[in-house]
Design an enzyme around this catalytic site. Sequence first.
Site, mmCIF file in Angstrom:
data_model
loop_
_atom_site.group_PDB
_atom_site.id
_atom_site.type_symbol
_atom_site.label_atom_id
_atom_site.label_comp_id
_atom_site.label_asym_id
_atom_site.label_seq_id
_atom_site.Cartn_x
_atom_site.Cartn_y
_atom_site.Cartn_z
ATOM 1 N N HIS A 1 -20.964 -12.002 69.805
ATOM 2 C CA HIS A 1 -19.925 -12.252 70.806
ATOM 3 C C HIS A 1 -20.360 -11.845 72.210
ATOM 4 O O HIS A 1 -20.043 -12.519 73.176
ATOM 5 C CB HIS A 1 -18.626 -11.529 70.418
ATOM 6 C CG HIS A 1 -18.814 -10.064 70.200
ATOM 7 N ND1 HIS A 1 -19.380 -9.545 69.046
ATOM 8 C CD2 HIS A 1 -18.553 -9.005 70.999
ATOM 9 C CE1 HIS A 1 -19.446 -8.238 69.136
ATOM 10 N NE2 HIS A 1 -18.955 -7.874 70.317
ATOM 11 N N HIS B 1 -50.398 -11.770 73.863
ATOM 12 C CA HIS B 1 -51.024 -10.709 73.071
ATOM 13 C C HIS B 1 -50.405 -10.500 71.703
ATOM 14 O O HIS B 1 -51.081 -10.023 70.798
ATOM 15 C CB HIS B 1 -50.986 -9.386 73.830
ATOM 16 C CG HIS B 1 -51.810 -9.394 75.073
ATOM 17 N ND1 HIS B 1 -51.984 -8.254 75.843
ATOM 18 C CD2 HIS B 1 -52.507 -10.372 75.699
ATOM 19 C CE1 HIS B 1 -52.758 -8.548 76.889
ATOM 20 N NE2 HIS B 1 -53.080 -9.829 76.821
ATOM 21 N N ARG C 1 -59.295 -11.081 70.479
ATOM 22 C CA ARG C 1 -59.144 -9.705 70.011
ATOM 23 C C ARG C 1 -57.714 -9.400 69.559
ATOM 24 O O ARG C 1 -57.486 -8.479 68.790
ATOM 25 C CB ARG C 1 -59.577 -8.720 71.098
ATOM 26 C CG ARG C 1 -58.658 -8.652 72.295
ATOM 27 C CD ARG C 1 -59.245 -7.779 73.404
ATOM 28 N NE ARG C 1 -58.300 -7.485 74.441
ATOM 29 C CZ ARG C 1 -58.012 -8.276 75.464
ATOM 30 N NH1 ARG C 1 -58.610 -9.455 75.576
ATOM 31 N NH2 ARG C 1 -57.140 -7.906 76.380
#
Length: 140
Positions: free
Chosen positions: A10, A98, A132
């Site tokens: 809500h 990331h 990475r």
Amino acid sequence: MKKIFIASDHAGYNLKQQIIKKFSKKLNIVDLGTDSSSTSVDYPNYAHLLCKNVLKNKTYGILVCGSGMGMSMTANKYKKVRAALCYSVKNTKLSRLHNDANIITLGARLINRSLAFKCLSIFLKTKFEKGRHLKRVKKI
């Protein structure tokens, strides 16, 4: 057109409706509720519903509640959901680059409409960098 699920409690209803109005020409937005700002509802019910649909359809989601925190906490209980509570352009971009976030959560009481729209636009257009970051995301 990209399908994306949206849900709110809500407290997030009005911002959710504004998002649907603004982005419905670019996105196939599926509204999972709630249907009113005047009836109090439990945010976890809507977060659970959205997460199940996001995972089943391998797509993205938008969750909106008062602070964004409750929706984020609930959503992140699901394996393969990475819900990011976004409050700035930079943290939104990094959540995608990331962390490969697949759900954006917004706090309707803490973010204005203009910034919410910017964050959502950044979230939708930013791609995961992989590299990475991929090995780290796999450890979640």
